[in-house]
Scaffold this active site. Structure first.
Site, PDB file in Angstrom:
ATOM      1  N   HIS A 310       0.831  -1.207   0.000  1.00 16.34           N
ATOM      2  CA  HIS A 310       0.000   0.000   0.000  1.00 16.34           C
ATOM      3  C   HIS A 310       0.870   1.264   0.000  1.00 16.34           C
ATOM      4  O   HIS A 310       0.538   2.279   0.614  1.00 16.34           O
ATOM      5  CB  HIS A 310      -0.922  -0.003   1.219  1.00 16.34           C
ATOM      6  N   SER A 342       3.891  -0.445  -5.316  1.00 17.18           N
ATOM      7  CA  SER A 342       4.547   0.234  -4.176  1.00 17.18           C
ATOM      8  C   SER A 342       6.000   0.541  -4.478  1.00 17.18           C
ATOM      9  O   SER A 342       6.834  -0.363  -4.534  1.00 17.18           O
ATOM     10  CB  SER A 342       4.480  -0.576  -2.861  1.00 17.18           C
TER      11      SER A 342
HETATM   12  C1  FNR Z   1      -3.790   4.864  -2.051  1.00 15.58           C
HETATM   13  N1  FNR Z   1      -3.893   3.478  -2.185  1.00 15.58           N
HETATM   14  C2  FNR Z   1      -5.139   2.895  -2.270  1.00 15.58           C
HETATM   15  N2  FNR Z   1      -5.234   1.547  -2.501  1.00 15.58           N
HETATM   16  C3  FNR Z   1      -6.447   0.967  -2.630  1.00 15.58           C
HETATM   17  O1  FNR Z   1      -6.509  -0.234  -2.858  1.00 15.58           O
HETATM   18  N3  FNR Z   1      -7.583   1.723  -2.531  1.00 15.58           N
HETATM   19  C4  FNR Z   1      -7.567   3.054  -2.286  1.00 15.58           C
HETATM   20  O2  FNR Z   1      -8.594   3.700  -2.217  1.00 15.58           O
HETATM   21  C5  FNR Z   1      -6.298   3.671  -2.132  1.00 15.58           C
HETATM   22  N4  FNR Z   1      -6.203   5.019  -1.867  1.00 15.58           N
HETATM   23  C6  FNR Z   1      -4.968   5.626  -1.885  1.00 15.58           C
HETATM   24  C7  FNR Z   1      -4.885   7.008  -1.761  1.00 15.58           C
HETATM   25  C8  FNR Z   1      -3.650   7.638  -1.830  1.00 15.58           C
HETATM   26  C9  FNR Z   1      -3.578   9.111  -1.712  1.00 15.58           C
HETATM   27  C10 FNR Z   1      -2.474   6.869  -2.026  1.00 15.58           C
HETATM   28  C11 FNR Z   1      -1.122   7.519  -2.148  1.00 15.58           C
HETATM   29  C12 FNR Z   1      -2.558   5.506  -2.131  1.00 15.58           C
HETATM   30  C13 FNR Z   1      -2.690   2.677  -2.398  1.00 15.58           C
HETATM   31  C14 FNR Z   1      -2.334   2.648  -3.864  1.00 15.58           C
HETATM   32  O3  FNR Z   1      -3.279   1.909  -4.593  1.00 15.58           O
HETATM   33  C15 FNR Z   1      -0.973   1.975  -4.090  1.00 15.58           C
HETATM   34  O4  FNR Z   1      -0.941   0.736  -3.433  1.00 15.58           O
HETATM   35  C16 FNR Z   1       0.212   2.799  -3.604  1.00 15.58           C
HETATM   36  O5  FNR Z   1       0.020   4.171  -3.824  1.00 15.58           O
HETATM   37  C17 FNR Z   1       1.455   2.316  -4.331  1.00 15.58           C
HETATM   38  O6  FNR Z   1       2.584   2.885  -3.832  1.00 15.58           O
HETATM   39  P1  FNR Z   1       3.305   4.172  -4.478  1.00 15.58           P
HETATM   40  O7  FNR Z   1       3.334   3.981  -5.995  1.00 15.58           O
HETATM   41  O8  FNR Z   1       2.482   5.329  -4.062  1.00 15.58           O
HETATM   42  O9  FNR Z   1       4.621   4.097  -3.842  1.00 15.58           O
END
Ligand code: FNR
Length: 413
Positions: A310, A342
């Site tokens: 995440h 990630s």
């Molecule tokens: C997320 N992520 C996320 N994951 C998910 O399954 N549902 C969601 O609603 C959200 N919301 C969310 C909001 C914000 C602001 C961030 C930064 C992240 C996690 C996202 O899908 C993903 O796993 C990570 O952002 C990946 O890591 P990096 O690329 O940000 O390092």
């Protein structure tokens, strides 16, 4: 190529091509609250750092004198041809970064043919985001609600918008310990951002109405200043849509209902197995980090895994996603596709993840930083830059297709 040519002609790119500059520029335009929510990680930030350090521990060993004049970054995933092994990760409450989420992000993804995974906590109903994408691929990400009828309703809507797959996120049964948000005393959902999938859902609205009716029976209605303020801000934020859907009382009840039912911490393998009867779409589990869970997932009949922590936002001090990928790729042994999520910040990172066994990767914060800076076009430019760098990395390493990228292209530093 086009990006280079523009540079030769002295044209500066609209968004910085270096990730560090991109992040810094995004911070300057974002409110402290938006920055805390988007950038912030869990605890001391150890998992976020580990995500990056893992990429640094692998080095690409380029080969020379191979004809790399024509290259193809395309892949096939769940029966779809994609232009590259890159997808946009689901992000909730993205309108904190810039207005127009999630439709603008969907539209940018569609311009590149890159799949966008609509978040359960998106800022527009999935039908509106899908409408902005034409025939371009989209997936749907599910947080498993305590209410099974709502889960089924979301799955039916995902099928209706012709999502190619459903991603069930498992690492957020509870929100992580995120000091940057906690210290500001604000999480997006309190103001109603990120609940549009819910307020556009007939099952959810039925639940809200039932709760309002039950509360009215058991207690006299109490009108507080806070409730009035929140009602006013909701009306501004969702002109028409929100109040149309909710009718009369009460945005506040919607937010409270959402907080109460969006996630089910008691979720177990039997629930995952039940998905086979509940949807015809391929199911991926997101947030899997242990090889035993990966094997168990195959037994449960899932179609793929998103190996992810995440973005370091849930468990501080956890294994990096890339290290987990190495272990999981060994356990899964090619039986189902793995998506690495990630820490991806560059085209070289995409290359390394593919070499270590991923079929594709997802991009989280980088595309949101582009969104903060340039709205729809910012998302497009950040993503296009990363795809261009991936294509170059592949060619300069002596390879002409994604299928050729394997462990032999890397050494451990
Ligand atoms: C997320 N992520 C996320 N994951 C998910 O399954 N549902 C969601 O609603 C959200 N919301 C969310 C909001 C914000 C602001 C961030 C930064 C992240 C996690 C996202 O899908 C993903 O796993 C990570 O952002 C990946 O890591 P990096 O690329 O940000 O390092």
């Amino acid at each position: 190529n086009a990006i280079y040519r523009a540079g030769v002609l002295g044209r500066k790119p609209a968004v910085p091509t270096s990730f560090d500059q991109l992040e810094r520029a995004a911070k300057r335009v974002m409110s402290p609250k938006a920055w805390a929510y988007v950038h912030g990680g869990a605890g001391l930030g150890g998992t976020m750092r580990a995500n990056r350090e893992a990429f640094d521990r692998w080095q690409i060993v380029p080969r020379v004198l191979r004809d790399v004049s024509s290259r193809d970054t395309g892949v096939e995933l769940f029966g779809r041809s994609l232009p590259s092994p890159v997808l946009l990760a689901p992000v909730g409450a993205a309108e904190l970064a810039h207005p127009g989420a999630d439709v603008a992000i969907a539209s940018a993804a569609a311009e590149l043919g890159v799949p966008y995974i609509f978040s359960s906590q998106g800022c527009a109903p999935m039908e509106e985001s899908a409408a902005a994408m034409g025939d371009s691929p989209r997936w749907y990400q599910l947080y498993w609600s305590t209410d099974d009828d709502l889960v089924d309703s979301f799955l039916a809507r995902a099928e209706a918008i012709e999502a190619d797959a459903v991603v069930v996120t498992l690492d957020t049964t509870m929100l992580g310990w995120r000091p940057e948000d906690l210290d500001l005393g604000s999480l997006p959902f309190a103001q109603g951002q990120g609940i549009a999938q819910y307020t556009s859902d007939p099952v959810f609205l039925r639940i809200v109405r039932e709760r309002i009716a039950a509360a009215a029976e058991s207690a006299p209605v109490e009108v507080t200043l806070g409730a009035v303020k929140s009602l006013l801000s909701m009306t501004k934020r969702y002109p028409g849509r929100f109040l149309d859907n909710i009718r009369s009382p009460e945005p506040r009840a919607a937010v409270e209902t959402f907080l109460d039912i969006y996630s089910r911490p008691s979720l177990g393998w039997a629930d995952i197995e039940s998905l086979r009867e509940r949807t015809s779409l391929p199911v991926l589990l997101k947030g899997v980090l242990h090889p035993d869970d990966a094997r168990r997932a195959i037994d449960a009949g899932v179609g793929g895994l998103v190996v992810s922590n995440h973005g370091g936002r849930q468990v501080d001090g956890s294994i990096s996603a890339l290290d987990a990928l190495v272990d999981i790729a060994e356990a899964v042994d090619g039986r189902i596709p793995l998506v690495l999520d990630s820490g991806i910040r560059s085209g070289a990172d995409v290359f390394k993840a593919i070499a270590l066994g991923a079929s594709a990767v997802t991009l989280g914060r980088p595309h949101l930083y582009g969104f903060a800076l340039g709205g729809r076009d910012g998302v497009r430019d950040v993503t296009a830059n990363l795809l261009a760098e991936f294509d170059l990395t592949m060619g300069l390493s002596g390879l002409t297709s994604v299928a050729e990228i394997d462990r032999s292209a890397l050494r451990r530093a």
